[in-house]
Enzyme design. Sequence first.
Site, PDB file in Angstrom:
ATOM      1  N   TYR A 105     -42.485  50.013 -60.973  1.00 30.63           N
ATOM      2  CA  TYR A 105     -42.596  48.792 -59.058  1.00 30.63           C
ATOM      3  C   TYR A 105     -41.934  47.427 -59.311  1.00 30.63           C
ATOM      4  O   TYR A 105     -43.684  46.962 -60.578  1.00 30.63           O
ATOM      5  CB  TYR A 105     -43.631  49.301 -59.155  1.00 30.63           C
ATOM      6  CG  TYR A 105     -44.114  48.909 -57.279  1.00 30.63           C
ATOM      7  CD1 TYR A 105     -43.474  49.207 -56.187  1.00 30.63           C
ATOM      8  CD2 TYR A 105     -44.837  47.436 -56.914  1.00 30.63           C
ATOM      9  CE1 TYR A 105     -43.272  48.319 -55.162  1.00 30.63           C
ATOM     10  CE2 TYR A 105     -44.625  46.810 -56.085  1.00 30.63           C
ATOM     11  CZ  TYR A 105     -43.753  46.633 -54.739  1.00 30.63           C
ATOM     12  OH  TYR A 105     -43.789  46.608 -53.672  1.00 30.63           O
ATOM     13  N   GLU A 122     -38.433  43.586 -52.992  1.00 30.62           N
ATOM     14  CA  GLU A 122     -39.249  44.769 -54.255  1.00 30.62           C
ATOM     15  C   GLU A 122     -37.665  45.592 -54.394  1.00 30.62           C
ATOM     16  O   GLU A 122     -37.016  45.862 -53.979  1.00 30.62           O
ATOM     17  CB  GLU A 122     -40.036  45.484 -52.486  1.00 30.62           C
ATOM     18  CG  GLU A 122     -40.230  46.352 -52.976  1.00 30.62           C
ATOM     19  CD  GLU A 122     -40.892  47.677 -51.892  1.00 30.62           C
ATOM     20  OE1 GLU A 122     -40.263  48.198 -51.114  1.00 30.62           O
ATOM     21  OE2 GLU A 122     -42.116  47.780 -52.126  1.00 30.62           O
TER      22      GLU A 122
END
Length: 399
Positions: free
Chosen positions: A119, A207
Amino acid sequence: MNIHEYQAKELLAKYGIGIPAGYAALTVEEAVAGAKQLPGPLYVVKAQIHAGGRGKGKFKELGPDAKGGVRLAKSVEEVEANAKEMLGNTLVTVQTGEAGKQVNRLYVTDGVDIASEYYLSMLVDRASGRVAMIVSTEGGMDIEQVAHDTPEKITTITIDPAQGFMPHHGRAVAFALNLTGDLNKQAQKLSRQLYTAFMDLDCEMLEINPLVETEDGKLLVLDTKMSFDSNALYRHKDVEALRDVTEEDPAEVEASEYDLAYIKLDGSIGCMVNGAGLAMATMDIIKLNGAFPANFLDVGGGANREKVTAAFKIILKDPAVEGILVNIFGGIMKCDVIADGIVAAAKDVNLSVPLVVRLEGTNVEQGKEILDNSGLPIVSADDLGDAARKIVAEVKQAA
Ligand code: ADP
Ligand code: MG
């Protein structure tokens, strides 16, 4: 402003960032044509909506056993079958709310052999006045859940925009992801490229979830979400052109055409106010008096009759609105001019709910006189507290 995954990937690819090949499709035919240009044998068909959680999402029309919004396909025929099932149907994910979102676009992309999922996100961190890069070894999952259960697995690295991205920032990202050797170098390079894209494009948020390590040792962006600072869009016409208004709230789109700052909320009292600060205070005081605002609406400094009418119409389109509170400070604008506009607009839209108006500022007496003599059931208020009490009482009485 948000954009679709495939658009974000096209933007990032320009910065040299590793992205699997893929094609956007509005029809089943386009999806098939896209798949034929990919090498295969593994394809992924992805619903393009402005919401995450697609993989675990469910299509309303297809029942609980059908696959979600991110589907593996092992042949062009399977791509076709999945595209047929997905297009036009409504995908419900943790981020769409119960209503879900209709899938009007697909992205057909290379299937990747994933060794690990990571992530990485970036956002403008107001508290530190820096750009924050948030990284975690726990990719592909709900990051809020990771933050809640295992916060030690999330590392935040902040970058001072005046100083820019330094080599140590890249090393910190690679270290946080536990990467060694060539992958470590790739992570350093990638984080620099992402920072450059973020700053260049005036992003608000970027993101990547998941960022993956492939079986053959490459770091690739598999999913990405990007949003932009609307105040900076004027200098990015190419980004502005990516706006998909079908993904936005129709009332908010209409409001932006009139240059009105409108955000729909869940309450029953419509608000029309000039100035964002006054609008916030108005919402607060409605809540203090036991009701909830139906919207935030800032008509801005130069509200004329046309703008006020448009604002009334947008507020009244919301079926939850049971009353309207107008709270305007006539500083540059004069209260009598505003009162004229309110009366004309109220007549124009055939106002059917109670209306309380609080005016303050230049020519306030003339303004109140205009409201009182309008023949309309407009309740005039003296100050902010009085206005909130009156609209809440009016709505209760009408119910
Ligand atoms: P969302 O976050 O909306 O659910 P993602 O694009 O992150 O959508 O997809 C969900 C999961 O599907 C990913 O975590 C990944 O495991 C898998 N996936 C997505 N794209 C691909 C791809 N191109 N190749 C292989 N697996 C993929
Ligand atoms: Mg994802």
